[in-house]
Design a protein around this motif. Structure first.
Motif, short mmCIF file in Angstrom:
data_model
loop_
_atom_site.label_atom_id
_atom_site.label_comp_id
_atom_site.label_asym_id
_atom_site.label_seq_id
_atom_site.Cartn_x
_atom_site.Cartn_y
_atom_site.Cartn_z
N LEU A 383 0.84 -1.20 0.00
CA LEU A 383 0.00 0.00 0.00
C LEU A 383 0.87 1.25 0.00
O LEU A 383 1.90 1.31 0.67
CB LEU A 383 -0.91 0.01 1.24
N ASP A 384 0.44 2.27 -0.76
CA ASP A 384 1.15 3.54 -0.71
C ASP A 384 0.69 4.34 0.51
O ASP A 384 -0.14 3.88 1.31
CB ASP A 384 0.95 4.33 -2.01
N GLU A 385 1.22 5.55 0.64
CA GLU A 385 0.96 6.32 1.86
C GLU A 385 -0.52 6.64 2.02
O GLU A 385 -1.09 6.55 3.11
CB GLU A 385 1.78 7.64 1.82
N LYS A 386 -1.17 7.01 0.91
CA LYS A 386 -2.59 7.36 0.98
C LYS A 386 -3.43 6.16 1.37
O LYS A 386 -4.36 6.25 2.19
CB LYS A 386 -3.05 7.91 -0.37
N GLU A 387 -3.09 4.97 0.80
CA GLU A 387 -3.84 3.78 1.12
C GLU A 387 -3.58 3.31 2.54
O GLU A 387 -4.45 2.72 3.18
CB GLU A 387 -3.52 2.69 0.10
N ARG A 388 -2.34 3.53 3.05
CA ARG A 388 -2.06 3.20 4.45
C ARG A 388 -2.92 4.05 5.39
O ARG A 388 -3.43 3.57 6.41
CB ARG A 388 -0.59 3.42 4.76
N GLU A 389 -3.08 5.33 5.04
CA GLU A 389 -3.93 6.20 5.86
C GLU A 389 -5.38 5.72 5.84
O GLU A 389 -6.06 5.74 6.87
CB GLU A 389 -3.85 7.63 5.35
N GLN A 390 -5.85 5.27 4.68
CA GLN A 390 -7.21 4.75 4.59
C GLN A 390 -7.35 3.50 5.45
O GLN A 390 -8.34 3.33 6.16
CB GLN A 390 -7.57 4.43 3.14
N LEU A 391 -6.33 2.60 5.42
CA LEU A 391 -6.38 1.39 6.23
C LEU A 391 -6.37 1.73 7.71
O LEU A 391 -7.06 1.11 8.52
CB LEU A 391 -5.21 0.48 5.87
#
Length: 636
Positions: A383-391
């Motif tokens: 996951l990229d940074e944006k997707e890590r934040e979503q997770l």
């Protein structure tokens, strides 16, 4: 003897409790596994069905927009509109007006194979021209309230046709009359018949929810018929929200139909699909029958084996572990539901490390089970940074709620991005602490791509791939809001190609379409990246210029457009020359809203045509007139 009886009684109770425990555990395992699978399968089926209906609605919207575009072209024809103005002002008799207008509107019937009739009404509802197949029209008072082009299905003799009414406006915006166009709707039969692909008894309808009129395919599927909503549909209509797509389940009153719907035609109509409830959801139910049947088939076997195992357990405690393991092994057979489902299932620890996956997970993601065991989800999917934040946000929500459902973007083993429709459920122990998370998801990447394609087609012209009328108005509205906030200036340029009809008539529609595509390419190469060019329909284009230092810069762009478009075009080896007339409206000098800016630019364009074409004019908002600026006409 009493001790022996007590021992026998204890043995019976222990065996009964063990059998009941096995049966209850098996039922719970089946329910816990089957309910999320059923929910996911049902919602996926409904979502795909709604997307298919929305795609059909988008196709119908494009058909309505094409018909309404033809109506706008007919009402905007300058020469016959000027004759209508003369008639309204008392300078021409209705006989002279009819003699002049009838042959020209008759020629318009050949512009589209679907156009079968045109009726032009005067300012008081009097019939000026009645050409082709036309039906009766409602009272003139209805058209007095007509503030734009409107379309609806009407019944004419023994068939259904599409009626499009468009107001005819003068330069000052006064009402001169009304054009009523009639179109064949043969393609609507095929579109509505697609409903039968859902299940054999499904039917498609088009509902005018204001007039409560229902249009559907007749019994032999050869044409359309108009009818009042049937009792089942009439009951469901009260629960429909016409502002967006949705599904209406039958209430517990004996109804056995499910209703899907989506708005079309600007919200004036609804596209309905009426399907049998049980036959529509049969694939979902069938999908669950075999794993549930397997579970309930195994339960008596497991109970019997447990009973046999408990007898030696009670007699010989030393064999207890071996017999209990045999019972547990039989219970694990019920977990075949986990292995056999088509949805990917992933079980993780409270800190989101993967503990177990099913075969469907490997099929969808490409990762084998031994590659993912013990690994964090975030590492697995890169996951990229944006997707890590979503997770992280999802994890925080799961701390407060029992589950989460939505879409997540992953990358599979090949590094390709996939979009998953995912459900995450939290499992707690007897103390309320989280023990596991169950993730169930489907790959909806292709469905999302199809949805984006449909959205693109709904906002772009099919011939030039430029923004269409609706998209242009939305962008102008956004630009006006930014200009008000930033106190900047913008301009709307209304372009109408000169001599395009002559090229179209002489060389054919295919060459005319090629000419329109090359015009759009020249305009895109000429303008800045931040400027917008779109096609309103026919040979009309519109340009939006933002961040102008002064109004004169709009005239400079218009002069460049005239210079570029008056250069010859090479169309299939033949050199063709056209011209262009441009009207300019500047904000905030004129003020107003999107419609006012477009109408002012349109009025200025007509003045440019009257001035000799191949020129441009500004609309002077202060005087309410059109005035030339920066020299006006381009030198010949």
């Amino acid at each position: 003897m009493p001790e022996l009886n007590a021992i026998r009684l204890i043995r019976r109770k222990a065996m009964l409790l063990a059998v009941l425990g096995i049966l209850v555990s098996g039922v719970l395992v089946a329910l816990v596994t089957a309910v999320p699978i059923y929910q996911s399968a049902r919602e996926g089926l409904e979502r795909s069905t709604l997307m298919g209906i929305q795609a059909q609605g988008a196709a119908l919207n494009n058909l309505v927009q094409r018909y309404e575009g033809i109506a706008r072209q007919v009402t905007s024809r300058t020469e016959i509109r000027h004759r209508l103005e003369s008639y309204v002002q008392g300078e021409m008799s209705i006989e002279s007006l009819t003699a002049y207008t009838a042959p020209r509107l008759a020629d318009a019937l050949g512009t589209s194979p679907a156009l079968v009739g045109i009726k032009r009404l005067g300012p008081f509802g009097e019939v000026i021209v009645d050409e082709g197949v036309t039906a009766e029209v409602p009272g003139h008072s209805i058209f007095d309230e007509l503030d734009g082009v409107q379309s609806r299905l009407v019944q004419f003799e023994d068939r259904i046709i599409w009626r499009t009414a468009a107001p005819i406006l003068g330069n000052a915006g006064e009402r001169l009359g009304t054009d009523v166009l009639f179109f064949e709707v043969g393609g609507l039969v095929e579109l509505l018949e697609r409903a039968r692909t859902l299940e054999p008894s499904a039917r498609g309808f088009l509902l005018d929810h204001r007039e409560k009129r229902l249009v559907g395919v007749n019994a032999d599927a050869t044409g359309l018929e108009m009818e009042q909503p049937r009792e089942t549909i009439a009951g469901d209509l009260a629960r429909i929200d016409p502002t967006g797509p949705g599904v209406v389940w039958p209430e517990l009153d004996g109804e056995t139909r499910v209703l899907f719907y989506t708005p079309v035609g600007g919200g004036r109509c609804l596209l309905l699909i009426d399907a049998g409830f049980w036959s529509f959801y049969q694939p979902v139910v069938t999908r669950l029958l075999w794993p549930l049947g397997l579970v309930f088939l195994l339960l008596p076997i497991v109970a019997l084996l447990a009973a046999r195992a408990l007898r030696p357990v009670l007699r010989r405690l030393s064999n207890q572990a071996e017999e209990l393991e045999r019972s547990a092994g039989e219970l694990r057979l019920a977990a075949s539901v986990f292995e056999g489902t088509g949805e990917a299932i992933m079980i993780t620890s409270p800190n989101h490390r993967i503990l177990r996956v099913n075969p469907a997970f490997t099929r969808i993601t490409g990762f084998a089970a031994d590659e993912v065991m013990g690994r964090p989800m975030s590492d697995l999917f890169q996951l990229d940074e944006k997707e890590r934040e979503q997770l992280d946000r999802i994890c925080q929500r799961l701390n407060l709620e029992h589950g989460w459902q939505g879409e997540l973007d992953y990358r599979n083993r090949r590094g390709e991005r996939l979009t998953a429709l995912q459900t995450i459920s939290k499992v707690t122990d007897e103390h309320g602490r989280v023990s596991h998370f169950i993730h169930i998801f489907n790959d909806i990447t292709e469905t999302k791509a199809a949805e984006l394609q449909i959205r693109h087609q709904a906002h772009h012209d099919s011939l030039t791939d430029l923004p269409n009328r609706a998209s242009l108005k939305y962008r102008i509205g956004e630009a006006v809001a930014r200009a008000r906030q930033d106190e900047t200036r913008l301009a709307v340029l209304f372009l109408d190609l000169d001599y395009f009809k002559e090229v179209n008539d002489r060389l054919g529609h295919a060459v005319g379409d090629q000419l329109l595509r090359e015009v759009s390419e020249r305009l895109q190469r000429l303008l800045r990246h931040e400027d917008t060019v779109g096609r309103l329909g026919g040979d009309e284009f519109l340009i939006l210029l933002e961040g102008l230092p002064a109004p004169r810069f709009a005239g400079q762009v218009a002069a460049k457009v005239i210079e570029v478009l008056t250069q010859p075009f090479d169309l299939d080896g033949e050199e063709v020359s056209i011209g262009v007339s441009i009207g300019i409206a500047v904000f905030p000098e004129l003020g107003g809203d999107v419609e006012a800016l477009v109408n002012h630019a349109d009025a200025a364009m007509y003045e440019a045509k009257a001035a000799g074409r191949d020129t441009f004019r500004y609309f002077d908002g202060a005087m309410g007139e059109v005035a030339p600026r920066e020299g006006g006409r381009r030198p010949s």
